[in-house]
Design a protein around this motif. Structure first.
Motif, PDB file in Angstrom:
ATOM      1  N   PRO A   8      16.731  -3.905   5.637  1.00  0.00           N
ATOM      2  CA  PRO A   8      17.505  -2.711   6.006  1.00  0.00           C
ATOM      3  C   PRO A   8      16.754  -1.407   5.747  1.00  0.00           C
ATOM      4  O   PRO A   8      17.020  -0.399   6.394  1.00  0.00           O
ATOM      5  N   THR A   9      15.822  -1.452   4.782  1.00  0.00           N
ATOM      6  CA  THR A   9      15.046  -0.262   4.431  1.00  0.00           C
ATOM      7  C   THR A   9      13.581  -0.646   4.284  1.00  0.00           C
ATOM      8  O   THR A   9      13.256  -1.684   3.701  1.00  0.00           O
ATOM      9  N   ILE A  10      12.698   0.182   4.823  1.00  0.00           N
ATOM     10  CA  ILE A  10      11.259  -0.021   4.715  1.00  0.00           C
ATOM     11  C   ILE A  10      10.692   1.105   3.848  1.00  0.00           C
ATOM     12  O   ILE A  10      11.035   2.271   4.046  1.00  0.00           O
ATOM     13  N   LYS A  11       9.834   0.742   2.911  1.00  0.00           N
ATOM     14  CA  LYS A  11       9.206   1.758   2.066  1.00  0.00           C
ATOM     15  C   LYS A  11       7.704   1.849   2.380  1.00  0.00           C
ATOM     16  O   LYS A  11       7.072   0.857   2.716  1.00  0.00           O
ATOM     17  N   ALA A  12       7.174   3.058   2.243  1.00  0.00           N
ATOM     18  CA  ALA A  12       5.743   3.299   2.420  1.00  0.00           C
ATOM     19  C   ALA A  12       5.267   4.181   1.281  1.00  0.00           C
ATOM     20  O   ALA A  12       5.860   5.232   1.011  1.00  0.00           O
ATOM     21  N   CYS A  13       4.202   3.745   0.606  1.00  0.00           N
ATOM     22  CA  CYS A  13       3.637   4.533  -0.492  1.00  0.00           C
ATOM     23  C   CYS A  13       2.803   5.663   0.094  1.00  0.00           C
ATOM     24  O   CYS A  13       1.805   5.427   0.779  1.00  0.00           O
ATOM     25  N   VAL A  14       3.204   6.901  -0.171  1.00  0.00           N
ATOM     26  CA  VAL A  14       2.507   8.059   0.384  1.00  0.00           C
ATOM     27  C   VAL A  14       1.613   8.750  -0.647  1.00  0.00           C
ATOM     28  O   VAL A  14       0.768   9.569  -0.287  1.00  0.00           O
ATOM     29  N   ALA A  15       1.799   8.418  -1.932  1.00  0.00           N
ATOM     30  CA  ALA A  15       0.992   9.026  -2.991  1.00  0.00           C
ATOM     31  C   ALA A  15       1.144   8.198  -4.261  1.00  0.00           C
ATOM     32  O   ALA A  15       2.022   7.337  -4.361  1.00  0.00           O
ATOM     33  N   TYR A  16       0.263   8.457  -5.236  1.00  0.00           N
ATOM     34  CA  TYR A  16       0.344   7.827  -6.562  1.00  0.00           C
ATOM     35  C   TYR A  16       0.723   8.887  -7.586  1.00  0.00           C
ATOM     36  O   TYR A  16       0.355  10.060  -7.444  1.00  0.00           O
ATOM     37  N   ARG A  17       1.418   8.466  -8.630  1.00  0.00           N
ATOM     38  CA  ARG A  17       1.650   9.326  -9.781  1.00  0.00           C
ATOM     39  C   ARG A  17       1.040   8.661 -11.007  1.00  0.00           C
ATOM     40  O   ARG A  17       1.352   7.518 -11.328  1.00  0.00           O
ATOM     41  N   ILE A  18       0.125   9.363 -11.659  1.00  0.00           N
ATOM     42  CA  ILE A  18      -0.485   8.884 -12.899  1.00  0.00           C
ATOM     43  C   ILE A  18      -0.219   9.944 -13.954  1.00  0.00           C
ATOM     44  O   ILE A  18      -0.742  11.061 -13.875  1.00  0.00           O
ATOM     45  N   GLY A  19       0.614   9.612 -14.921  1.00  0.00           N
ATOM     46  CA  GLY A  19       1.041  10.613 -15.886  1.00  0.00           C
ATOM     47  C   GLY A  19       1.847  11.678 -15.188  1.00  0.00           C
ATOM     48  O   GLY A  19       2.831  11.389 -14.501  1.00  0.00           O
ATOM     49  N   ILE A  63      -0.265   3.174 -12.614  1.00  0.00           N
ATOM     50  CA  ILE A  63       0.005   3.922 -11.393  1.00  0.00           C
ATOM     51  C   ILE A  63       1.449   3.708 -10.951  1.00  0.00           C
ATOM     52  O   ILE A  63       1.915   2.577 -10.850  1.00  0.00           O
ATOM     53  N   GLU A  64       2.131   4.809 -10.695  1.00  0.00           N
ATOM     54  CA  GLU A  64       3.486   4.742 -10.151  1.00  0.00           C
ATOM     55  C   GLU A  64       3.425   5.140  -8.685  1.00  0.00           C
ATOM     56  O   GLU A  64       3.086   6.282  -8.360  1.00  0.00           O
ATOM     57  N   PRO A  65       3.719   4.228  -7.769  1.00  0.00           N
ATOM     58  CA  PRO A  65       3.696   4.598  -6.361  1.00  0.00           C
ATOM     59  C   PRO A  65       4.852   5.530  -6.010  1.00  0.00           C
ATOM     60  O   PRO A  65       5.975   5.362  -6.495  1.00  0.00           O
ATOM     61  N   ILE A  66       4.575   6.528  -5.189  1.00  0.00           N
ATOM     62  CA  ILE A  66       5.595   7.437  -4.682  1.00  0.00           C
ATOM     63  C   ILE A  66       5.925   7.005  -3.256  1.00  0.00           C
ATOM     64  O   ILE A  66       5.046   6.986  -2.386  1.00  0.00           O
ATOM     65  N   TYR A  67       7.168   6.646  -3.037  1.00  0.00           N
ATOM     66  CA  TYR A  67       7.562   6.050  -1.764  1.00  0.00           C
ATOM     67  C   TYR A  67       8.328   7.025  -0.880  1.00  0.00           C
ATOM     68  O   TYR A  67       9.035   7.908  -1.369  1.00  0.00           O
ATOM     69  N   GLN A  68       8.168   6.820   0.418  1.00  0.00           N
ATOM     70  CA  GLN A  68       9.068   7.418   1.400  1.00  0.00           C
ATOM     71  C   GLN A  68       9.813   6.273   2.066  1.00  0.00           C
ATOM     72  O   GLN A  68       9.203   5.272   2.460  1.00  0.00           O
TER      73      GLN A  68
END
Length: 230
Positions: A141-152, A167-172
């Motif tokens: 029902p939902t598709i995610k795409a990692c557009v950036a990383y967050r480190i700290g 690394i924390e992926p930032i999703y759209q």
């Protein structure tokens, strides 16, 4: 097989105006110099590797086709920021038959990683993209795409020097199409939500997706007409 001086044979073919297709067997991030070291192979897997491997000049390279999946996979160890170890990851592995062609090892699966994909597009000078296994995501029902990383407290849109950090992926998030793609034979037959996903990827990657696969059969390969190229 007849033994030949392959570099001469290939260059003569190019001089005659013939088309030569060089296929890379391994992913770009397994490149010994630019990959996710030490989880790499022993050679250059980016497009420039064909110059050394085949004995051709960089000026002889015309189009560079980058092949990627509608989601992300990896065999064996190594960093994988978008890896899913939940039911969605298992669904991708099951629907995509994700097992190593040589080793038989199950592949790790996750959402598409646009940070890594942009990096490999840059390294290889990709001019056209080919998206495979689009139908694997049909039921979501939902598709995610990692557009950036967050480190700290810092955000990265480009590949960071080290992937060893947490690394924390930032999703759209995008709406899924929730309809089978495997029966589609033209771009016009594709559902609107899927076409929106393709347009989103092209905007993020700044490279056209010229071919879309919606199943394993040759007839399930959709050639898109882009600027009268195809």
């Amino acid at each position: 097989y007849q033994f030949v001086d392959s570099e001469i044979l290939i260059n003569e073919a190019l001089e005659e105006g013939l088309n030569v297709l060089a296929e890379g067997a391994q992913g770009s991030l397994l490149d010994v110099d630019f990959g996710t070291y030490p989880f790499v192979t022993s050679s250059n897997t980016v497009s420039a590797g064909c110059c050394i491997g085949l004995g051709i000049s960089p000026k002889a390279i015309g189009r560079v086709y980058g092949i990627f999946k509608a989601y992300c996979t990896r065999v064996g160890s190594g960093p994988f920021p978008t890896e899913l170890q939940d039911e969605v990851g298992h669904l991708m592995a099951d629907r995509g038959h994700e097992f190593g062609a040589v080793t038989g090892r199950p592949r790790r699966c996750g959402w598409i990683d646009l940070v890594a994909l942009r990096y490999t597009i840059m390294l290889s000078g990709v001019t056209h993209l080919i998206m495979m296994k689009s139908d694997v995501l049909d039921t979501l029902p939902t598709i995610k795409a990692c557009v950036a990383y967050r480190i700290g407290d810092k955000e990265y849109k480009n590949m960071p020097y080290s992937l060893e950090a947490n690394i924390e992926p930032i999703y759209q998030e995008l709406p899924g199409w929730q309809t089978p793609l495997d029966g589609c034979r033209s771009e016009q037959e594709l559902p609107d939500a899927f076409r929106h996903y393709v347009a989103f990827l092209e905007a993020q990657l700044r490279v056209p997706i010229s071919i879309i696969s919606v199943g394993p059969d040759r007839s399930q390969t959709i050639m898109r007409k882009l600027n009268n190229e195809l």
